[in-house]
Scaffold this motif. Structure first.
Motif, PDB file in Angstrom:
ATOM      1  N   UNK A  61      -2.071   4.565 -14.692  1.00  9.90           N
ATOM      2  CA  UNK A  61      -1.214   3.995 -15.872  1.00  9.90           C
ATOM      3  C   UNK A  61      -0.695   2.763 -15.453  1.00  9.90           C
ATOM      4  N   UNK A  62      -1.489   1.983 -14.599  1.00  8.42           N
ATOM      5  CA  UNK A  62      -1.018   0.477 -14.454  1.00  8.42           C
ATOM      6  C   UNK A  62      -2.190  -0.447 -14.368  1.00  8.42           C
ATOM      7  N   UNK A  63      -2.449  -0.949 -15.647  1.00 11.81           N
ATOM      8  CA  UNK A  63      -3.640  -2.023 -15.732  1.00 11.81           C
ATOM      9  C   UNK A  63      -3.441  -3.049 -14.788  1.00 11.81           C
ATOM     10  N   UNK A  64      -2.382  -3.538 -14.531  1.00 10.11           N
ATOM     11  CA  UNK A  64      -2.165  -4.943 -13.779  1.00 10.11           C
ATOM     12  C   UNK A  64      -2.153  -4.589 -12.229  1.00 10.11           C
ATOM     13  N   UNK A  65      -2.413  -3.526 -11.803  1.00  2.18           N
ATOM     14  CA  UNK A  65      -2.578  -3.088 -10.260  1.00  2.18           C
ATOM     15  C   UNK A  65      -3.431  -3.705  -9.862  1.00  2.18           C
ATOM     16  N   UNK A  66      -4.786  -3.868 -10.080  1.00  2.00           N
ATOM     17  CA  UNK A  66      -5.790  -4.756  -9.214  1.00  2.00           C
ATOM     18  C   UNK A  66      -5.464  -5.975  -9.135  1.00  2.00           C
ATOM     19  N   UNK A  67      -4.924  -6.757 -10.156  1.00  2.00           N
ATOM     20  CA  UNK A  67      -4.284  -8.156  -9.833  1.00  2.00           C
ATOM     21  C   UNK A  67      -3.276  -8.376  -8.721  1.00  2.00           C
ATOM     22  N   UNK A  68      -2.323  -7.149  -9.049  1.00  3.41           N
ATOM     23  CA  UNK A  68      -1.012  -7.264  -8.080  1.00  3.41           C
ATOM     24  C   UNK A  68      -1.605  -6.758  -6.756  1.00  3.41           C
ATOM     25  N   UNK A  69      -2.626  -6.114  -6.666  1.00  4.98           N
ATOM     26  CA  UNK A  69      -3.088  -5.857  -5.236  1.00  4.98           C
ATOM     27  C   UNK A  69      -3.808  -6.930  -4.608  1.00  4.98           C
TER      28      UNK A  69
ATOM     29  N   UNK B  93       0.971  -1.351   0.015  1.00  7.53           N
ATOM     30  CA  UNK B  93       0.016  -0.076  -0.026  1.00  7.53           C
ATOM     31  C   UNK B  93       0.847   1.187  -0.100  1.00  7.53           C
ATOM     32  N   UNK B  94       1.714   1.178   0.795  1.00  4.90           N
ATOM     33  CA  UNK B  94       2.852   2.459   1.019  1.00  4.90           C
ATOM     34  C   UNK B  94       3.387   2.630  -0.359  1.00  4.90           C
ATOM     35  N   UNK B  95       4.065   1.898  -0.843  1.00  4.15           N
ATOM     36  CA  UNK B  95       4.652   1.627  -2.260  1.00  4.15           C
ATOM     37  C   UNK B  95       4.142   2.370  -3.409  1.00  4.15           C
ATOM     38  N   UNK B  96       2.614   1.656  -3.477  1.00  3.31           N
ATOM     39  CA  UNK B  96       1.930   2.053  -4.377  1.00  3.31           C
ATOM     40  C   UNK B  96       1.337   3.449  -4.285  1.00  3.31           C
ATOM     41  N   UNK B  97       1.213   3.978  -3.047  1.00  6.30           N
ATOM     42  CA  UNK B  97       1.113   5.278  -2.711  1.00  6.30           C
ATOM     43  C   UNK B  97       1.987   6.350  -3.311  1.00  6.30           C
ATOM     44  N   UNK B  98       3.237   5.952  -3.016  1.00  5.25           N
ATOM     45  CA  UNK B  98       4.355   6.807  -3.421  1.00  5.25           C
ATOM     46  C   UNK B  98       4.563   6.558  -4.805  1.00  5.25           C
ATOM     47  N   UNK B  99       4.360   5.591  -5.461  1.00  3.45           N
ATOM     48  CA  UNK B  99       4.973   5.353  -6.898  1.00  3.45           C
ATOM     49  C   UNK B  99       3.703   5.767  -7.805  1.00  3.45           C
ATOM     50  N   UNK B 100       2.566   5.608  -7.532  1.00  7.93           N
ATOM     51  CA  UNK B 100       1.497   5.871  -8.432  1.00  7.93           C
ATOM     52  C   UNK B 100       0.343   6.684  -8.133  1.00  7.93           C
ATOM     53  N   UNK B 101      -0.191   6.552  -6.893  1.00  8.95           N
ATOM     54  CA  UNK B 101      -1.440   7.153  -6.564  1.00  8.95           C
ATOM     55  C   UNK B 101      -0.972   8.802  -6.344  1.00  8.95           C
ATOM     56  N   UNK B 102       0.001   9.300  -5.537  1.00  7.53           N
ATOM     57  CA  UNK B 102       0.369  10.593  -5.182  1.00  7.53           C
ATOM     58  C   UNK B 102       0.900  11.287  -6.644  1.00  7.53           C
ATOM     59  N   UNK B 103       1.658  10.631  -7.269  1.00  2.30           N
ATOM     60  CA  UNK B 103       2.142  11.267  -8.783  1.00  2.30           C
ATOM     61  C   UNK B 103       0.975  11.626  -9.729  1.00  2.30           C
TER      62      UNK B 103
END
Length: 232
Positions: A141-149, A85-95
């Motif tokens: 910008x990451x279509x695979x994110x739901x499956x990874x999550x 969750x923390x990495x996704x927030x920093x790398x994708x959600x916030x930017x």
């Protein structure tokens, strides 16, 4: 054993000590006695102490977690999920979403907020976060994110379901927590009694025991003095 505690001063049974440290203390006593080689009078006490240590599960830390493995699995899964969750927030959600209304929704399920939740609430709120990942995957910008999550989250409910949280399981865990603690405490008390027959000085007796990890009672806080003007 409860009657034994009621009629005798048995401080080993009530030491404010973690299970890990209590077992370590007993192990230290056993090693010290073996090294001292105090004779055959101590042989049955060493045998009893050794058996009590062998039957003591220092990983059984919670009364509502009957199996240490499942508890450890949940903790490991929780740590990995919060890191994701923390990495996704920093790398994708916030930017990607910082200037959009959806960003506020993600902030509700940030690492620090999820980390403060109880286990059942963590599972529930994490499912809401999974829905957000799915809804905004394209914008991130990451279509695979739901499956990874989902892959990162799944060990949490798996570990939760594996835990036996029925009333019978909880009662059995509490019995286990009490029984092996008291068995070790009884063995240590008997060793102490035998040492008192051998040595006259208390220092000679207590040198075989390690109380360094016993938690000290907190001093009561000083009462707050209210100014007389406020009282009046």
């Amino acid at each position: 054993m409860p009657a034994y505690q009621s009629y005798f001063d048995h401080f080993f049974a009530t030491l404010p000590l973690s299970r890990v440290n209590f077992k370590a203390s007993g192990t230290s006593t056993l090693a010290a006695l073996r090294e001292a080689d105090l004779g055959t009078a101590f042989a049955p006490h060493l045998t009893e102490l050794e058996a009590a240590l062998a039957g003591f599960d220092d990983a059984l830390t919670e009364a509502d977690a009957p199996t240490a493995g499942d508890t450890a699995a949940f903790r490991a899964a929780r740590k990995a999920w919060l890191a994701f969750v923390d990495d996704t927030m920093k790398d994708y959600v916030t930017p990607k979403l910082r200037r959009l209304p959806a960003y506020a929704d993600f902030r509700r399920y940030g690492k620090s907020r999820l980390a403060a939740l109880a286990q059942a609430d963590l599972l529930q709120d994490s499912q809401q976060l999974l829905a957000l990942y799915t809804e905004h995957a394209a914008a991130l910008g990451r279509p695979t994110l739901p499956a990874e999550a989902r892959a990162a989250y799944q060990p949490l409910p798996d570990a939760w379901d594996a835990r036996d949280t029925t009333d019978a399981g909880i009662a059995a865990a509490r019995t286990d927590l009490s029984a092996d603690w008291l068995a070790l405490a009884r063995a240590l008390r008997r060793v102490k009694a035998q040492l008192e027959l051998r040595f006259d000085e208390p220092a000679e007796v207590y040198r075989f025991f390690d109380f360094s990890k016993v938690r000290k009672a907190r001093r009561p806080e000083a009462p707050i003095k209210v100014p007389a003007a406020i009282v009046a």
